[in-house]
Design a protein around this motif. Structure first.
Motif, PDB file in Angstrom:
ATOM      1  N   GLY A 148       1.980   5.433  -2.303  1.00  0.00           N
ATOM      2  CA  GLY A 148       2.218   6.805  -1.855  1.00  0.00           C
ATOM      3  C   GLY A 148       1.908   6.987  -0.385  1.00  0.00           C
ATOM      4  N   GLU A 149       2.390   8.121   0.166  1.00  0.00           N
ATOM      5  CA  GLU A 149       2.145   8.407   1.584  1.00  0.00           C
ATOM      6  C   GLU A 149       0.664   8.606   1.877  1.00  0.00           C
ATOM      7  OE1 GLU A 149       4.496  11.780   2.713  1.00  0.00           O
ATOM      8  OE2 GLU A 149       6.235  10.543   3.279  1.00  0.00           O
ATOM      9  N   THR A 150      -0.075   9.167   0.917  1.00  0.00           N
ATOM     10  CA  THR A 150      -1.507   9.413   1.123  1.00  0.00           C
ATOM     11  C   THR A 150      -2.250   8.101   1.296  1.00  0.00           C
ATOM     12  OG1 THR A 150      -1.398  11.441  -0.203  1.00  0.00           O
ATOM     13  CG2 THR A 150      -3.577  10.469   0.135  1.00  0.00           C
ATOM     14  N   GLU A 151      -1.952   7.122   0.439  1.00  0.00           N
ATOM     15  CA  GLU A 151      -2.618   5.809   0.537  1.00  0.00           C
ATOM     16  C   GLU A 151      -2.256   5.110   1.838  1.00  0.00           C
ATOM     17  OE1 GLU A 151      -2.737   6.960  -3.711  1.00  0.00           O
ATOM     18  OE2 GLU A 151      -1.217   7.032  -2.132  1.00  0.00           O
ATOM     19  N   LEU A 152      -0.983   5.184   2.222  1.00  0.00           N
ATOM     20  CA  LEU A 152      -0.554   4.548   3.470  1.00  0.00           C
ATOM     21  C   LEU A 152      -1.258   5.175   4.664  1.00  0.00           C
ATOM     22  CD1 LEU A 152       1.366   2.564   4.919  1.00  0.00           C
ATOM     23  CD2 LEU A 152       3.067   4.386   4.981  1.00  0.00           C
ATOM     24  N   ALA A 153      -1.342   6.498   4.671  1.00  0.00           N
ATOM     25  CA  ALA A 153      -2.008   7.191   5.775  1.00  0.00           C
ATOM     26  C   ALA A 153      -3.502   6.871   5.799  1.00  0.00           C
ATOM     27  CB  ALA A 153      -1.792   8.698   5.651  1.00  0.00           C
ATOM     28  N   ALA A 154      -4.144   6.795   4.619  1.00  0.00           N
ATOM     29  CA  ALA A 154      -5.582   6.509   4.547  1.00  0.00           C
ATOM     30  C   ALA A 154      -5.901   5.140   5.122  1.00  0.00           C
ATOM     31  CB  ALA A 154      -6.061   6.596   3.097  1.00  0.00           C
ATOM     32  N   VAL A 213       0.839  -1.200   0.000  1.00  0.00           N
ATOM     33  CA  VAL A 213       0.000   0.000   0.000  1.00  0.00           C
ATOM     34  C   VAL A 213       0.873   1.248   0.000  1.00  0.00           C
ATOM     35  CG1 VAL A 213      -1.692   1.325   1.325  1.00  0.00           C
ATOM     36  CG2 VAL A 213      -1.932  -1.156   1.143  1.00  0.00           C
ATOM     37  N   GLY A 214       1.961   1.201   0.806  1.00  0.00           N
ATOM     38  CA  GLY A 214       2.853   2.347   0.894  1.00  0.00           C
ATOM     39  C   GLY A 214       3.528   2.685  -0.417  1.00  0.00           C
ATOM     40  N   TYR A 219      -2.272  12.626  15.970  1.00  0.00           N
ATOM     41  CA  TYR A 219      -1.137  12.589  15.043  1.00  0.00           C
ATOM     42  C   TYR A 219      -1.574  12.855  13.600  1.00  0.00           C
ATOM     43  CZ  TYR A 219       1.130  10.183  18.993  1.00  0.00           C
ATOM     44  OH  TYR A 219       1.622   9.846  20.226  1.00  0.00           O
ATOM     45  N   ALA A 220      -2.745  12.321  13.194  1.00  0.00           N
ATOM     46  CA  ALA A 220      -3.186  12.464  11.805  1.00  0.00           C
ATOM     47  C   ALA A 220      -3.524  13.910  11.471  1.00  0.00           C
ATOM     48  CB  ALA A 220      -4.400  11.574  11.538  1.00  0.00           C
ATOM     49  N   ARG A 221      -3.852  14.706  12.487  1.00  0.00           N
ATOM     50  CA  ARG A 221      -4.171  16.115  12.247  1.00  0.00           C
ATOM     51  C   ARG A 221      -2.921  16.984  12.108  1.00  0.00           C
ATOM     52  NH1 ARG A 221      -8.846  14.231  14.444  1.00  0.00           N
ATOM     53  NH2 ARG A 221     -10.762  15.305  13.832  1.00  0.00           N
ATOM     54  N   VAL A 222      -1.774  16.416  12.413  1.00  0.00           N
ATOM     55  CA  VAL A 222      -0.525  17.163  12.247  1.00  0.00           C
ATOM     56  C   VAL A 222      -0.192  17.283  10.764  1.00  0.00           C
ATOM     57  CG1 VAL A 222       1.947  17.190  12.731  1.00  0.00           C
ATOM     58  CG2 VAL A 222       0.337  16.427  14.495  1.00  0.00           C
ATOM     59  N   GLY A 223      -0.355  16.183  10.016  1.00  0.00           N
ATOM     60  CA  GLY A 223      -0.072  16.195   8.585  1.00  0.00           C
ATOM     61  C   GLY A 223       0.058  14.794   8.029  1.00  0.00           C
ATOM     62  N   VAL A 224      -0.036  14.659   6.703  1.00  0.00           N
ATOM     63  CA  VAL A 224       0.024  13.347   6.050  1.00  0.00           C
ATOM     64  C   VAL A 224       1.390  12.710   6.254  1.00  0.00           C
ATOM     65  CG1 VAL A 224      -0.023  12.149   3.827  1.00  0.00           C
ATOM     66  CG2 VAL A 224      -1.723  13.909   4.320  1.00  0.00           C
ATOM     67  N   THR A 225       2.445  13.470   6.066  1.00  0.00           N
ATOM     68  CA  THR A 225       3.807  12.931   6.199  1.00  0.00           C
ATOM     69  C   THR A 225       4.055  12.425   7.614  1.00  0.00           C
ATOM     70  OG1 THR A 225       4.706  14.333   4.462  1.00  0.00           O
ATOM     71  CG2 THR A 225       6.259  13.479   6.066  1.00  0.00           C
ATOM     72  N   GLU A 226       3.651  13.222   8.598  1.00  0.00           N
ATOM     73  CA  GLU A 226       3.875  12.841   9.991  1.00  0.00           C
ATOM     74  C   GLU A 226       3.103  11.573  10.352  1.00  0.00           C
ATOM     75  OE1 GLU A 226       4.919  17.095   9.637  1.00  0.00           O
ATOM     76  OE2 GLU A 226       3.249  15.844   8.936  1.00  0.00           O
ATOM     77  N   TYR A 227       1.842  11.507   9.921  1.00  0.00           N
ATOM     78  CA  TYR A 227       1.083  10.305  10.277  1.00  0.00           C
ATOM     79  C   TYR A 227       1.551   9.087   9.490  1.00  0.00           C
ATOM     80  CZ  TYR A 227      -2.229   6.809  11.386  1.00  0.00           C
ATOM     81  OH  TYR A 227      -2.761   5.615  11.795  1.00  0.00           O
ATOM     82  N   ALA A 228       1.977   9.281   8.243  1.00  0.00           N
ATOM     83  CA  ALA A 228       2.531   8.161   7.475  1.00  0.00           C
ATOM     84  C   ALA A 228       3.753   7.589   8.200  1.00  0.00           C
ATOM     85  CB  ALA A 228       2.909   8.607   6.068  1.00  0.00           C
TER      86      ALA A 228
END
Length: 437
Positions: A28-34, A24-25, A250-259
């Motif tokens: 991309g980072e967006t898919e991994l975070a989702a 999944v990663g 953590y997810a509200r900090v940003g996509v990169t941080e939560y990924a």
């Protein structure tokens, strides 16, 4: 004999989960975070199932100590009914309100859209798990730990292969991306249910019984099980929701941080779940001795198993810290994401021995003797009164780097350990809960 198959099962599960997240990663980072956010409802459901069956397993283990198969079958049947009822609620929430579930953790539209399809597809696994988890607990407490291991090898391998097929659209299958990962998990869980039912009923396992044997409960047995299992269920529910609140912060900090957090959690599980198998073995072995009435023997056995757990935690934590940079490089993270993940893994590695000690105390020692109300008070109290506020304050108010936020949240385990050491030494947890059942 007891812990090693459970450890291997956990290792296989976490290893293949790592591979799934790498697949999944790679999108991309967006898919991994989702996916990391979407699986929070699966995580909470699984933990609720574990919490209830953990409370029920106290009785299974002590009944096994006196070889009372009749009550083991009744206890298993009761667990299935309760787990199925709870799973229906989760199923309806996931099917009807997937967007609402995602919005609890993030306000990023792209993550919400990707996660919604994943949640709707994965919802059906809740119904299969409600049957497999109680039967797995029954097999483990009757010391048939190799059977769940073999089933897990097949199921998780199947899941990994199907992930490759459906995520990337291989062998003529449609390319489904994030939703393909959920579909692969659903198919694998259906196989798991069929295999469990085949092993138990077709092969006539010792935990198999007729309808009346599984569902002919006495009022006294149900009352005692509920009195013990409700605190464990509440314990795991409040703990899992509390852990999900870390994600909300953590997810509200940003996509990169939560990924980075999601990648770190997957890697951490690879090391910590095998060590936690000592907790499952502790409940089985110590519970068996308590059922036999050997309270002092059970205390000494628990003390030795805690030492084993600490040693495994130190070793696992050290290996995690040494190998963290290499494993992180396998994920398609940005340089900032890789740096955050590296520091987070250093925190996890340093705290691992303490996390394992606390886990064995709560899920193994205290629950084996039915000391579930105290365990619930300690776990939920430290999580909700300390760790959850710390996550939101450090991440969203003080705006600390994500790895420092994680570090301060993990100090909750220090506070918890002081309380658990005193409780273990008091021996107040060492009780026989099946007397007069």
């Amino acid at each position: 004999m007891i812990a090693l198959p459970i450890a291997m099962q956990s290792l296989i599960s976490s290893s293949l989960n790592l591979i799934d997240n790498l697949m999944v990663g790679s999108l991309g980072e967006t898919e991994l975070a989702a996916v990391g956010i979407a699986i929070q409802i699966c995580f909470i459901h699984w933990i609720v199932m574990f919490g209830f069956t953990s409370g029920v397993a106290t009785f299974m283990a002590q009944f096994w100590g006196v070889k009372d198969l009749t009550n083991i079958k009744k206890t298993t049947g009761f667990a299935i009914c309760v787990c199925l009822s709870i799973s229906l609620v989760f199923f309806l929430i996931a099917m009807l309100f997937p967007q609402t579930v995602m919005k609890l953790f993030t306000n990023i539209p792209e993550l919400i859209k990707l996660g919604t399809g994943y949640i709707r597809t994965i919802a059906f696994t809740f119904l299969t798990i409600s049957v497999t988890v109680p039967f797995t607990a029954a097999l483990r407490t009757t010391q048939q730990t190799k059977i769940p291991l073999y089933i897990s090898i097949f199921v998780f391998t199947t899941n990994t292969i199907l992930n490759y097929v459906f995520i990337f659209g291989k062998f003529g299958a449609p390319k489904l991306g994030v939703t393909g990962s959920a579909l692969a998990t659903l198919i694998a869980r259906c196989f798991e249910l069929l295999l469990i039912l085949f092993v138990v009923f077709v092969k006539k396992n010792i935990v198999a019984g007729h309808f009346s044997e599984h569902f002919g409960w006495s009022r006294q047995l149900v009352r005692r099980i509920v009195r013990n299992a409700v605190p464990t269920t509440m314990n795991e529910t409040f703990w899992s929701v509390g852990t999900a609140m870390y994600v909300a912060a953590y997810a509200r900090v940003g996509v990169t941080e939560y990924a980075a957090v999601q990648a770190s959690n997957v890697i951490n599980n690879l090391f910590i779940l095998a060590a936690f198998s000592i907790g499952d073995a502790t409940l089985i072995l110590v519970g068996q001795k308590l059922g036999e009435g050997k309270l002092d023997f059970a205390y000494e056995l628990g003390r030795k198993l805690l030492r084993v757990g600490i040693a495994l935690g130190i070793i696992s934590g050290g290996v995690l810290m040494i190998s963290s940079k290499f494993i992180i490089s396998l994920f398609d993270l940005t340089p900032a994401g890789r740096e955050d993940a590296f520091y987070i893994l250093l925190v996890y590695g340093a705290f691992m021995w303490l996390i394992v000690y606390n886990g064995i105390c709560i899920t193994g020692i205290l629950r084996s003797g039915g000391d579930t109300i105290f365990a619930m008070a300690v776990e939920t109290g430290t999580v909700w009164l300390y760790a959850v506020p710390m996550a939101f304050i450090t991440a969203l108010v003080l705006h600390l780097p994500i790895y420092l936020a994680v570090l301060l949240v993990k100090t909750e385990d220090i506070l918890k350990s002081f309380i658990l050491v005193r409780r273990f030494r008091s021996k107040k947890w060492a009780k026989n809960v099946i007397h007069d059942v």
